[in-house]
Design a protein around this motif. Structure first.
Motif, PDB file in Angstrom:
ATOM      1  N   ILE A 364       0.829  -1.206   0.000  1.00 32.79           N
ATOM      2  CA  ILE A 364       0.000   0.000   0.000  1.00 32.79           C
ATOM      3  C   ILE A 364       0.863   1.256   0.000  1.00 32.79           C
ATOM      4  CG2 ILE A 364      -1.728   1.303   1.314  1.00 32.79           C
ATOM      5  CD1 ILE A 364      -2.703  -1.418   2.378  1.00 32.79           C
ATOM      6  N   LYS A 365       0.503   2.202  -0.860  1.00 33.83           N
ATOM      7  CA  LYS A 365       1.106   3.531  -0.832  1.00 33.83           C
ATOM      8  C   LYS A 365       0.298   4.390   0.137  1.00 33.83           C
ATOM      9  CE  LYS A 365       2.439   7.500  -3.664  1.00 33.83           C
ATOM     10  NZ  LYS A 365       2.409   8.123  -5.003  1.00 33.83           N
ATOM     11  N   TYR A 366       0.935   4.791   1.220  1.00 30.81           N
ATOM     12  CA  TYR A 366       0.222   5.490   2.285  1.00 30.81           C
ATOM     13  C   TYR A 366       0.018   6.960   1.938  1.00 30.81           C
ATOM     14  CZ  TYR A 366      -0.924   7.190   6.962  1.00 30.81           C
ATOM     15  OH  TYR A 366      -1.547   7.778   8.030  1.00 30.81           O
ATOM     16  N   ASN A 367      -1.217   7.416   2.066  1.00 30.27           N
ATOM     17  CA  ASN A 367      -1.568   8.818   1.840  1.00 30.27           C
ATOM     18  C   ASN A 367      -2.368   9.318   3.030  1.00 30.27           C
ATOM     19  OD1 ASN A 367      -2.428  11.320   1.042  1.00 30.27           O
ATOM     20  ND2 ASN A 367      -3.387  10.636  -0.859  1.00 30.27           N
ATOM     21  N   PRO A 368      -1.732  10.066   3.955  1.00 27.51           N
ATOM     22  CA  PRO A 368      -2.432  10.460   5.192  1.00 27.51           C
ATOM     23  C   PRO A 368      -3.621  11.374   4.955  1.00 27.51           C
ATOM     24  CG  PRO A 368      -0.309  11.585   5.004  1.00 27.51           C
ATOM     25  CD  PRO A 368      -0.355  10.563   3.907  1.00 27.51           C
ATOM     26  N   GLN A 369      -3.690  12.023   3.778  1.00 29.14           N
ATOM     27  CA  GLN A 369      -4.808  12.928   3.499  1.00 29.14           C
ATOM     28  C   GLN A 369      -6.022  12.199   2.923  1.00 29.14           C
ATOM     29  OE1 GLN A 369      -1.510  14.250   2.853  1.00 29.14           O
ATOM     30  NE2 GLN A 369      -1.912  15.177   4.842  1.00 29.14           N
ATOM     31  N   SER A 370      -5.836  10.966   2.471  1.00 27.95           N
ATOM     32  CA  SER A 370      -6.921  10.252   1.786  1.00 27.95           C
ATOM     33  C   SER A 370      -7.856   9.580   2.781  1.00 27.95           C
ATOM     34  CB  SER A 370      -6.336   9.189   0.851  1.00 27.95           C
ATOM     35  OG  SER A 370      -7.346   8.354   0.358  1.00 27.95           O
ATOM     36  N   PRO A 371      -9.186   9.639   2.525  1.00 30.52           N
ATOM     37  CA  PRO A 371     -10.128   8.872   3.359  1.00 30.52           C
ATOM     38  C   PRO A 371      -9.878   7.371   3.264  1.00 30.52           C
ATOM     39  CG  PRO A 371     -11.290  10.401   1.897  1.00 30.52           C
ATOM     40  CD  PRO A 371      -9.866  10.388   1.470  1.00 30.52           C
ATOM     41  N   SER A 372      -9.180   6.970   2.186  1.00 28.41           N
ATOM     42  CA  SER A 372      -8.909   5.552   1.977  1.00 28.41           C
ATOM     43  C   SER A 372      -7.587   5.113   2.584  1.00 28.41           C
ATOM     44  CB  SER A 372      -8.920   5.228   0.475  1.00 28.41           C
ATOM     45  OG  SER A 372     -10.162   5.532  -0.090  1.00 28.41           O
ATOM     46  N   LYS A 373      -6.980   5.957   3.445  1.00 29.19           N
ATOM     47  CA  LYS A 373      -5.735   5.541   4.085  1.00 29.19           C
ATOM     48  C   LYS A 373      -5.985   4.346   5.016  1.00 29.19           C
ATOM     49  CE  LYS A 373      -6.107   8.894   7.892  1.00 29.19           C
ATOM     50  NZ  LYS A 373      -5.448  10.010   8.567  1.00 29.19           N
ATOM     51  N   TYR A 374      -7.225   4.214   5.495  1.00 24.70           N
ATOM     52  CA  TYR A 374      -7.596   3.065   6.306  1.00 24.70           C
ATOM     53  C   TYR A 374      -8.167   1.992   5.389  1.00 24.70           C
ATOM     54  CZ  TYR A 374      -7.081   6.476  10.046  1.00 24.70           C
ATOM     55  OH  TYR A 374      -6.591   7.432  10.883  1.00 24.70           O
ATOM     56  N   ILE A 375      -7.556   0.839   5.388  1.00 26.56           N
ATOM     57  CA  ILE A 375      -7.928  -0.185   4.409  1.00 26.56           C
ATOM     58  C   ILE A 375      -9.344  -0.700   4.632  1.00 26.56           C
ATOM     59  CG2 ILE A 375      -7.041  -2.200   5.646  1.00 26.56           C
ATOM     60  CD1 ILE A 375      -5.824  -3.018   2.850  1.00 26.56           C
ATOM     61  N   ASN A 376      -9.874  -0.563   5.865  1.00 20.78           N
ATOM     62  CA  ASN A 376     -11.254  -1.001   6.069  1.00 20.78           C
ATOM     63  C   ASN A 376     -12.233  -0.176   5.249  1.00 20.78           C
ATOM     64  OD1 ASN A 376     -10.741   1.229   7.955  1.00 20.78           O
ATOM     65  ND2 ASN A 376     -12.829   0.859   8.658  1.00 20.78           N
ATOM     66  N   ASN A 377     -11.886   1.098   4.963  1.00 21.00           N
ATOM     67  CA  ASN A 377     -12.758   1.917   4.112  1.00 21.00           C
ATOM     68  C   ASN A 377     -12.777   1.421   2.669  1.00 21.00           C
ATOM     69  OD1 ASN A 377     -13.492   3.630   6.190  1.00 21.00           O
ATOM     70  ND2 ASN A 377     -11.830   5.073   5.809  1.00 21.00           N
ATOM     71  N   VAL A 378     -11.726   0.718   2.285  1.00 20.21           N
ATOM     72  CA  VAL A 378     -11.640   0.196   0.916  1.00 20.21           C
ATOM     73  C   VAL A 378     -12.286  -1.182   0.821  1.00 20.21           C
ATOM     74  CG1 VAL A 378     -10.048  -0.443  -0.937  1.00 20.21           C
ATOM     75  CG2 VAL A 378      -9.531   1.521   0.527  1.00 20.21           C
ATOM     76  N   LEU A 379     -12.094  -2.001   1.865  1.00 18.21           N
ATOM     77  CA  LEU A 379     -12.551  -3.388   1.799  1.00 18.21           C
ATOM     78  C   LEU A 379     -13.912  -3.623   2.455  1.00 18.21           C
ATOM     79  CD1 LEU A 379      -9.231  -5.339   2.509  1.00 18.21           C
ATOM     80  CD2 LEU A 379     -10.350  -4.947   0.323  1.00 18.21           C
TER      81      LEU A 379
END
Length: 739
Positions: A364-379
């Motif tokens: 994972i490329k970490y982006n602290p500004q993205s709402p998708s930085k937490y993988i649970n938001n993606v999965l």
């Protein structure tokens, strides 16, 4: 003609000109006009066709500068395609743009005329070499030892071409050959009729797959040594006794043959190593550094959608890799996705199309500004996901393997032998929702020398001597035991005494505590430091039940029918620090049960049915390190004057009982920091009469802490003002001071 098609295939023809009205009224997702002689395509030629992919590679030197007027996007035009195994793979720049299985495919022409590009499909033989004038189906295919000259790094060779006559030294140049698939032309007069005479000079060979054979005799593989042998999809009607003697096979594949074999026990191979129920490949793997992204709709409309379950993309040179939510459109059957490619930017709904996805491996490329930085938001929109493996630039492969489901009822012998997961697997978890008897053997774990944690949450397992001997690094075991009173292995120390690395044992749903047999000796002792019993119908903790656990520091027995603790059970437990006996059926605490535990830090007896505590039963001799005595949620009616006299601990919890009376002098000479009495029947607090010291806090107004199983024990502690905070007695470190 049906004008609404999934695919229109006009490849390998003599088309020269695609006119504006050639496909008028035709709608199709895929149009293949590759391998023609096209020199002109009119403007608007593909208008209103609704194409996803246009294949027009390998045409007649046509250079098209008007593609922007064809009414199709450049991203949908495939001009750089090649076949890999049965897949047509198209790349645009560094982006994977399309994958499918074409109706027809060939190997490219080669100056090595002995390697003719051809394929047998049903009754069709297609030849793409003008030097061959005729060849019937299954005609002999010629190769020579010199044919492979220079291929020093070749590991896998598939010759699905028809019968090949074996010759001595035929594969000698292939010094790295690991896997060979071949159909053999049998010649009884040739010294090379035995394949071992041909392959004995190829020491790297590990897997051999033989096509269209009808019999296996004792000389077929004489002198050969290989780990896996595949003779499936043949016409075998006979296999001689001793056919596989001295080959040292781990796996024999012989599914989809003709004969019904009743002599397998004479083949010199164990039944557990014979695989006769296998499915066609449903796995697609890319290895290389040309791909840096997956285009949107790369798989849309492809005929691999119906069976592809595993997709692996692996790059040796890692860099940022780009995928889109629509990259996997259509792959509704995909269960396993491994993206070992470099950093990937997470986006919302990135894997939504993968409705069957069970296993994901990703960096994972970490982006602290993205709402998708937490993988649970993606999965969170992928409910089928069960196993997630996250890599970084310095990471190793996942050291955890987890099976969840009810299809497995046993682990075969040698199930892991020879597997490449041996070198890193540290945790193996098997979880079934429907519990039933589960069968394992001493050889089931052969090769797993690095395994440290084994969780078998599957149902009762019959113990056998040496059952876990192969697991030389095993530290933690979770298991439900099928009790057999006649077996020597009913005592767990007889099974685990040959596993010196074991430290933590968790036993589920047991009927009794059978750890140690009596008499005890150094030979039978276990190095266990943590023992946990959860659930089951345990009634008694016998005197000698723990006598072989000299190093035990943590004991938990909870959610059982425990009513009796026999005297002397803790007498030899000199290092025991934590006892958790909550959620049982205890009614009485006898004198002397806990007196010898001078290193005890917590004693938790909450959520039982305790009515009576013998006088001075909790007074301990020697050093006293006790931090917590938890007697909450019992049925204690009265505190007598000798129950806690001279008692010392940091916290004493008597909340949620039925205490209506506390005798005078009940806390005389005690050294207790906090006493919790909330939710009892006491109407009047008599600090002086009870002889409660001035430094002791008495909590009666509101709940002051809640006990739960954290990594050790979690406590919510309150001070004089009512301010509370959580603290945890950590089993893995020195417990913090409480109070």
């Amino acid at each position: 003609m049906n004008k609404n098609l999934l695919m229109l295939d006009l490849s390998d023809n003599l088309l020269t000109h695609i006119k504006k009205d050639t496909f008028i009224g035709v709608r199709t997702g895929v149009l293949d006009i590759s391998n023609n002689k096209i020199v002109e395509i009119d403007n608007g030629a593909f208008k209103d066709m609704n194409l996803n992919h246009l294949f027009y590679y390998n045409n007649n030197d046509g250079v098209f500068v008007n593609s922007r007027y064809w009414y199709i996007d450049d991203s949908q035009i495939e001009v750089n395609c090649a076949t890999q195994k049965t897949y047509r793979i198209c790349i645009k720049g560094e982006t994977l743009s399309s994958v499918d299985i074409p109706n027809k495919y060939s190997f490219s022409k080669s100056s090595l005329t002995s390697f003719v590009g051809w394929l047998i499909t049903s009754d069709t033989l297609e030849i793409f070499d003008e030097k061959i004038s005729a060849m019937g189906k299954y005609s002999e295919f010629l190769i020579h030892p010199e044919s492979f000259e220079g291929l020093l790094n070749l590991e896998n060779l598939i010759l699905d071409v028809g019968p090949i006559s074996l010759k001595e030294n035929l594969f000698d140049p292939l010094i790295s050959l690991n896997y060979l698939k071949i159909e053999i032309k049998y010649n009884p007069q040739s010294p090379s009729k035995y394949i071992n005479n041909v392959l004995k000079t190829v020491p790297s060979i590990r897997v051999l797959e033989i096509l269209n054979s009808d019999s296996i005799n004792i000389y077929t593989f004489y002198g050969m040594q290989t780990k896996a042998l595949d003779i499936s999809y043949n016409k075998i009607i006979e296999i001689d006794n001793g056919a596989f003697k001295d080959i040292h096979l781990d796996h024999l594949y012989y599914h989809k043959n003709v004969g019904v074999f009743d002599n397998t026990r004479f083949w010199y191979i164990d039944d557990s190593q014979i695989e006769d129920n296998c499915l066609p490949s449903n796995k697609l793997e890319f290895t290389g550094d040309k791909i840096s992204s997956i285009n949107e709709y790369a798989f849309k409309g492809s005929n691999i959608q119906v069976f592809l379950k595993t997709l692996i993309i692996r790059k040796t040179i890692k860099s940022e890799f780009i995928i889109h939510p629509k990259s996997f459109d259509g792959l509704t059957k995909l269960e396993n996705l491994e993206l070992n490619v470099g950093l990937i930017q997470l986006k919302e709904n990135l894997f939504d199309r993968l409705t069957s996805l069970n296993y994901l491996r990703i960096e994972i490329k970490y982006n602290p500004q993205s709402p998708s930085k937490y993988i649970n938001n993606v999965l969170k929109t992928v409910p089928s996901i069960r196993v997630l493996e996250i890599l970084n630039s310095d990471s190793l492969p996942s050291n955890k393997l987890e099976f969840i489901g009810d299809k497995i009822s046993s682990i075969n012998e040698y199930a892991f032998k020879g597997s490449n997961i041996q070198v890193f697997l540290k945790t193996l978890i098997i979880h079934k929702t429907i519990k039933s008897e589960f069968i394992i053997h001493p050889k089931s774990f052969d090769g797993l020398t690095k395994l440290e944690n084994l969780e078998l949450d599957v149902g009762p397992i019959q113990l056998k001597e040496n059952l876990f001997d192969r697991l030389t690094s095993l530290n933690y075991l979770r298991i439900e035991i099928k009790y057999n009173p006649q077996s020597l292995s009913k005592y767990i120390n007889n099974v685990l005494k040959t596993v010196p690395s074991i430290r933590v044992l968790e036993i589920l749903n047991d009927v009794s505590i059978n750890i140690c047999n009596n008499p005890i000796s150094n030979e039978n002792s276990l190095p266990i430091t943590g023992l946990y019993y959860t659930g089951g119908s345990i009634i008694t903790l016998p005197t000698n039940a723990l006598i072989c656990l000299w190093n035990l520091e943590k004991l938990s027995i909870s959610k059982t029918q425990l009513t009796t603790i026999e005297a002397g059970v803790f007498d030899s437990m000199t290092v025991l620090k934590y006892i958790y006996l909550a959620f049982n059926k205890l009614t009485h605490i006898s004198t002397g049960i806990f007196n010898s535990l001078n290193n005890l830090i917590t004693l938790e007896l909450n959520h039982n049915k305790i009515i009576e505590i013998d006088d001075k039963s909790l007074i301990k001799s020697g050093n006293n390190n006790l931090q917590l005595l938890n007697l909450s949620y019992n049925e204690i009616p009265i505190i007598k004057k000798d129950t806690f006299e001279s008692f010392k601990c940091s916290q004493l919890d008597l909340s949620h009982n039925k205490i209506s009376h506390i005798e005078d002098n009940a806390f005389k000479d005690t050294d207790i920091h906090d006493i919790f009495l909330l939710n009892n029947a006491i109407s009047d607090i008599k600090i002086k009469a009870w002889k409660i010291p001035l430094f002791t806090f008495v909590h009666v107004m509101k709940p002051s802490y809640f006990i739960s199983f954290c990594s050790g024990k979690r406590t919510r502690v309150c001070d004089h003002s009512g301010s509370c905070e959580f603290k945890c007695i950590d089993y893995n470190s020195n417990p913090p001071g409480l109070g």
